[in-house]
Enzyme design. Structure first.
Site, PDB file in Angstrom:
ATOM      1  N   SER A  11       1.016  -1.085   0.054  1.00 32.37           N
ATOM      2  CA  SER A  11       0.034  -0.072   0.011  1.00 32.37           C
ATOM      3  C   SER A  11       0.832   1.224   0.014  1.00 32.37           C
ATOM      4  O   SER A  11       1.914   1.203   0.354  1.00 32.37           O
ATOM      5  CB  SER A  11      -0.881  -0.130   1.118  1.00 32.37           C
ATOM      6  OG  SER A  11      -0.371   0.259   2.259  1.00 32.37           O
ATOM      7  N   THR A 126     -15.564   4.323   9.317  1.00 38.69           N
ATOM      8  CA  THR A 126     -14.655   3.705   9.868  1.00 38.69           C
ATOM      9  C   THR A 126     -14.439   2.431   9.881  1.00 38.69           C
ATOM     10  O   THR A 126     -15.543   1.684   9.916  1.00 38.69           O
ATOM     11  CB  THR A 126     -14.599   4.372  11.518  1.00 38.69           C
ATOM     12  OG1 THR A 126     -13.028   3.766  12.079  1.00 38.69           O
ATOM     13  CG2 THR A 126     -15.766   4.102  12.096  1.00 38.69           C
ATOM     14  N   SER A 128     -12.888   0.797  12.378  1.00 38.20           N
ATOM     15  CA  SER A 128     -12.255   0.509  13.764  1.00 38.20           C
ATOM     16  C   SER A 128     -13.550   0.354  14.682  1.00 38.20           C
ATOM     17  O   SER A 128     -14.103   1.398  14.951  1.00 38.20           O
ATOM     18  CB  SER A 128     -11.290   1.563  13.998  1.00 38.20           C
ATOM     19  OG  SER A 128     -11.040   1.598  15.614  1.00 38.20           O
ATOM     20  N   ARG A 130     -12.880   0.298  18.056  1.00 37.30           N
ATOM     21  CA  ARG A 130     -12.757   1.509  18.752  1.00 37.30           C
ATOM     22  C   ARG A 130     -13.376   2.984  18.304  1.00 37.30           C
ATOM     23  O   ARG A 130     -14.105   3.565  19.301  1.00 37.30           O
ATOM     24  CB  ARG A 130     -11.304   1.752  19.098  1.00 37.30           C
ATOM     25  CG  ARG A 130     -11.009   2.936  19.994  1.00 37.30           C
ATOM     26  CD  ARG A 130      -9.335   3.298  20.018  1.00 37.30           C
ATOM     27  NE  ARG A 130      -8.791   3.406  18.822  1.00 37.30           N
ATOM     28  CZ  ARG A 130      -8.676   4.547  18.046  1.00 37.30           C
ATOM     29  NH1 ARG A 130      -9.408   5.593  18.451  1.00 37.30           N
ATOM     30  NH2 ARG A 130      -7.983   4.510  16.945  1.00 37.30           N
ATOM     31  N   ARG A 148     -13.443  -0.018   4.363  1.00 32.83           N
ATOM     32  CA  ARG A 148     -12.501  -0.906   4.089  1.00 32.83           C
ATOM     33  C   ARG A 148     -11.638   0.250   2.945  1.00 32.83           C
ATOM     34  O   ARG A 148     -12.132   1.157   2.435  1.00 32.83           O
ATOM     35  CB  ARG A 148     -12.409  -1.978   3.680  1.00 32.83           C
ATOM     36  CG  ARG A 148     -13.031  -2.947   4.293  1.00 32.83           C
ATOM     37  CD  ARG A 148     -12.421  -3.787   5.722  1.00 32.83           C
ATOM     38  NE  ARG A 148     -11.081  -3.872   5.289  1.00 32.83           N
ATOM     39  CZ  ARG A 148     -10.590  -5.109   4.721  1.00 32.83           C
ATOM     40  NH1 ARG A 148     -11.500  -6.095   4.474  1.00 32.83           N
ATOM     41  NH2 ARG A 148      -9.528  -5.445   4.303  1.00 32.83           N
ATOM     42  N   GLY A 149     -10.331  -0.257   2.817  1.00 32.90           N
ATOM     43  CA  GLY A 149      -9.717   0.316   1.765  1.00 32.90           C
ATOM     44  C   GLY A 149      -8.522   1.233   2.134  1.00 32.90           C
ATOM     45  O   GLY A 149      -8.574   1.496   3.430  1.00 32.90           O
ATOM     46  N   ASN A 150      -7.642   1.656   1.214  1.00 30.90           N
ATOM     47  CA  ASN A 150      -6.596   2.489   1.478  1.00 30.90           C
ATOM     48  C   ASN A 150      -7.038   4.087   1.831  1.00 30.90           C
ATOM     49  O   ASN A 150      -8.286   4.384   1.863  1.00 30.90           O
ATOM     50  CB  ASN A 150      -5.649   2.586   0.588  1.00 30.90           C
ATOM     51  CG  ASN A 150      -5.854   3.155  -0.746  1.00 30.90           C
ATOM     52  OD1 ASN A 150      -6.991   3.894  -0.768  1.00 30.90           O
ATOM     53  ND2 ASN A 150      -5.382   2.757  -1.848  1.00 30.90           N
ATOM     54  N   VAL A 151      -6.009   4.843   2.189  1.00 29.06           N
ATOM     55  CA  VAL A 151      -6.519   6.254   2.655  1.00 29.06           C
ATOM     56  C   VAL A 151      -7.155   7.006   1.508  1.00 29.06           C
ATOM     57  O   VAL A 151      -8.224   7.813   1.806  1.00 29.06           O
ATOM     58  CB  VAL A 151      -5.068   6.952   3.122  1.00 29.06           C
ATOM     59  CG1 VAL A 151      -5.338   8.592   3.284  1.00 29.06           C
ATOM     60  CG2 VAL A 151      -4.485   6.474   4.381  1.00 29.06           C
ATOM     61  N   THR A 153      -9.016   5.901  -0.847  1.00 30.43           N
ATOM     62  CA  THR A 153     -10.330   5.284  -1.355  1.00 30.43           C
ATOM     63  C   THR A 153     -11.187   5.766  -0.005  1.00 30.43           C
ATOM     64  O   THR A 153     -12.300   6.026  -0.230  1.00 30.43           O
ATOM     65  CB  THR A 153     -10.131   3.735  -1.047  1.00 30.43           C
ATOM     66  OG1 THR A 153      -9.181   3.406  -2.163  1.00 30.43           O
ATOM     67  CG2 THR A 153     -11.422   3.217  -1.138  1.00 30.43           C
TER      68      THR A 153
END
Length: 328
Positions: A11, A126, A128, A130, A148-151, A153
């Site tokens: 990534s 998100t 997460s 948390r 999900r996905g990269n930043v 995305t």
């Protein structure tokens, strides 16, 4: 060692992080350094639609990397420390913990909005548990969407179908995308994942030769090792996974290590918190870590006494050894 091979996920964020460490190792050792890109199960399932927690938590990103290191396909690994399970991996140790970046979470919202000014019922993304719990604890009216996905995305979702996403400030900074943040969430009221903002350089146990040992020594930051060990010992002591709804923050100030941790119910309706401090002497890091383990144990014991095990899916067993392994 003719060439030092640094294993990394493929990534953009992982490559940026690994490149930074590779450059530092090259300067410290005078050795050629190359990146070895390794595909992980977490990367292969990015488009599956399943949440990261359902896939086994952030540890899904570490498994293939560790297999490659043990198979001598690379010489070191660079991880986001919050992605690593707290249990040590047989045959591997964390050889260095570089200086920590910003440990805060960042809200990236449309129209410059903040968490307080998001409209009623806003859709916030998100992956997460948390962050889900924290968002609902602060703003129960929000619709929290699993993503999900990269930043890149995730940031595109703000332009498409979401009002905001929550990402790590460190990740945004390492990609040169910190301008996307409309609010940095203070650690005092929004503790983040244990180890967030820190990297971990993992090596084979007993393996570093003189060249690699010199490089690891140049990369190591003692204060970072102490504070992230304290935070991760909370996870270890609670027998909680790295995707559990737990936030922890440790800082060193005037010779004291201050550790605070909060356990959330998954829906954000309940929380328990604990804070303790320990005085650090000027001795070797191994001696200081003994004190760190003790203050972490006190925080864990108080969280359990306050009912943490009734709030979140945790085991609540005794604290174990150093989750970071030897400082070799």
């Amino acid at each position: 060692m003719a060439t030092l091979r640094v294993g990394t996920r493929g990534s953009a964020l992982a490559v940026a992080q690994s490149t930074t460490i590779a450059d530092r190792l090259a300067r410290a050792t005078g050795t050629d350094v190359e990146l070895v890109r390794i595909h992980t199960e977490g990367d292969r399932t990015q488009g599956s639609g399943e949440s990261l927690a359902s896939l086994g938590g952030t540890g899904v990103f570490a498994s293939a990397l560790r297999t490659a290191l043990l198979a001598d396909e690379c010489d070191v690994l660079v991880h986001s420390l919050k992605d690593l399970p707290t249990a040590t991996h047989p045959g591997l140790v964390i050889g260095a913990t570089p200086g920590r970046a910003d440990a805060r979470d960042a809200l990236c919202a449309r129209d410059g909005l903040t968490l307080e000014t998001l409209p009623q019922g806003a859709r916030v993304g998100t992956g997460s548990p948390r962050r889900v719990a924290q968002l609902l604890s602060r703003r129960p009216d929000l619709e929290v969407v699993d993503i999900r996905g990269n930043v890149d995305t995730r940031l595109r979702r703000v332009e498409e179908d979401l009002d905001a996403v929550v990402l790590s400030a460190a990740g945004l900074g390492r990609l040169g995308r910190l301008e996307a943040a409309t609010e940095l969430l203070g650690l005092g009221w929004w503790p983040t994942a244990p180890g967030q903002g820190s990297l971990a350089v993992e090596v084979r146990e007993g393996d570093p030769d003189d060249v690699l040992a010199r490089g690891l020594g140049a990369v190591e930051d003692r204060e970072t090792r102490l504070v992230v060990t304290a935070e991760r010992q909370v996870l270890a002591g609670l027998e909680a996974g790295c995707a559990a709804p737990i936030g922890a923050t440790a800082v060193v100030d005037a010779g004291l290590l201050l550790l605070s941790a909060t356990v959330y119910s998954p829906d954000g309706t309940g929380t328990v918190s604990s804070s303790h401090a320990v005085s650090l002497d000027d001795g070797p890091v191994e001696a200081q870590l003994v004190d760190v383990f003790e203050v972490s144990r006190r925080v864990v014991d108080e969280l359990l006494e306050l009912g943490a095990a009734d709030l979140a899916p945790i085991g609540g067993g005794p604290s174990g050894g150093d989750p970071l392994g030897s400082a070799s």
